[in-house]
Motif scaffolding. Structure first.
Motif, PDB file in Angstrom:
ATOM      1  N   ARG A 168      -4.829   1.747  -4.856  1.00  6.01           N
ATOM      2  CA  ARG A 168      -5.652   0.279  -5.005  1.00  6.01           C
ATOM      3  C   ARG A 168      -7.020   0.548  -4.981  1.00  6.01           C
ATOM      4  O   ARG A 168      -7.886  -0.321  -4.385  1.00  6.01           O
ATOM      5  N   HIS A 219       2.057   6.231  -1.913  1.00  2.00           N
ATOM      6  CA  HIS A 219       0.866   5.391  -1.604  1.00  2.00           C
ATOM      7  C   HIS A 219      -0.059   4.976  -2.816  1.00  2.00           C
ATOM      8  O   HIS A 219      -0.496   5.966  -3.367  1.00  2.00           O
ATOM      9  N   GLU A 220      -0.194   4.010  -2.727  1.00  4.84           N
ATOM     10  CA  GLU A 220      -0.929   3.402  -4.049  1.00  4.84           C
ATOM     11  C   GLU A 220      -2.535   3.312  -3.389  1.00  4.84           C
ATOM     12  O   GLU A 220      -2.992   2.834  -2.189  1.00  4.84           O
ATOM     13  N   THR A 235       0.783  -1.170   0.007  1.00  2.00           N
ATOM     14  CA  THR A 235      -0.112  -0.144   0.205  1.00  2.00           C
ATOM     15  C   THR A 235       0.957   1.266   0.078  1.00  2.00           C
ATOM     16  O   THR A 235       0.668   2.302  -0.770  1.00  2.00           O
ATOM     17  N   GLU A 236       2.005   1.221   0.917  1.00  2.00           N
ATOM     18  CA  GLU A 236       2.921   2.303   0.880  1.00  2.00           C
ATOM     19  C   GLU A 236       4.177   1.709   0.740  1.00  2.00           C
ATOM     20  O   GLU A 236       4.463   0.811   1.332  1.00  2.00           O
TER      21      GLU A 236
END
Length: 175
Positions: A77, A74-75, A60-61
């Motif tokens: 998603r 930061h994704e 995620t990060e």
């Protein structure tokens, strides 16, 4: 911490202007940060680098740190794009945050207008435009400064910036 936006069509010279204003503000002892909105997919990482591999693997990060800088990626998603107040809350405290893009967010903006761009002015349709930096005279009651007068542009930005707490308070009222 205060916030001011820069608005204008692509090709108007927002980034060029900002690259000239930031050193001027730094010379005055101010600390400046920028939030830039991208309308397309972008990447600050390079394929094959460890951080890229970690993100591609589903992290995620990913925070990359060195003796010179650190960067946090930061994704989302699939989650919704964050609004400006959420991003401002993540920023380190500085004297001025200049926001390029995020035109729907309720912050004061300086319109950057270049006649050769051949596009219409934006201020008539955006009540949050509080001044104009242009290479031509503009008929308006708003303050207008010439793009090449960096002292005047910087002064207009500083005069027009609003406290970050107002932006954050406006976001709480909207939700």
């Amino acid at each position: 911490m205060r916030v001011i936006g820069l608005a204008g069509w692509s090709g108007a010279g927002k980034t060029t202007l900002l690259s000239r204003v930031i050193p001027h503000l730094l010379e005055r002892g101010l600390r400046v940060s920028v939030i830039k909105h991208a309308h397309h997919e972008f990447d600050v990482d390079r394929p094959g680098k460890d951080s890229w591999v970690h993100r591609q693997s589903g992290a995620t990060e990913v925070l990359v740190s060195s003796a010179r800088r650190w960067a946090l990626m930061h994704e989302l998603r699939g989650a919704g794009e964050p609004h400006l107040p959420e991003l401002l809350a993540k920023m380190a405290r500085v004297d001025l945050v200049v926001v390029e893009g995020f035109k729907r967010e309720p912050i004061n903006k300086i319109e950057v207008y270049r006649a050769a761009n051949g596009k219409p002015l934006l201020f008539a349709d955006d009540r949050r435009v509080v001044g104009i930096a242009s290479d031509v005279a503009v008929e308006t009651a708003l303050p207008v400064v010439h793009l090449d007068r960096i002292d005047d542009v910087a002064a207009l930005m500083l005069r027009s910036a609003i406290p970050v707490d107002e932006v954050l308070a406006g976001a709480s009222a909207d939700h």
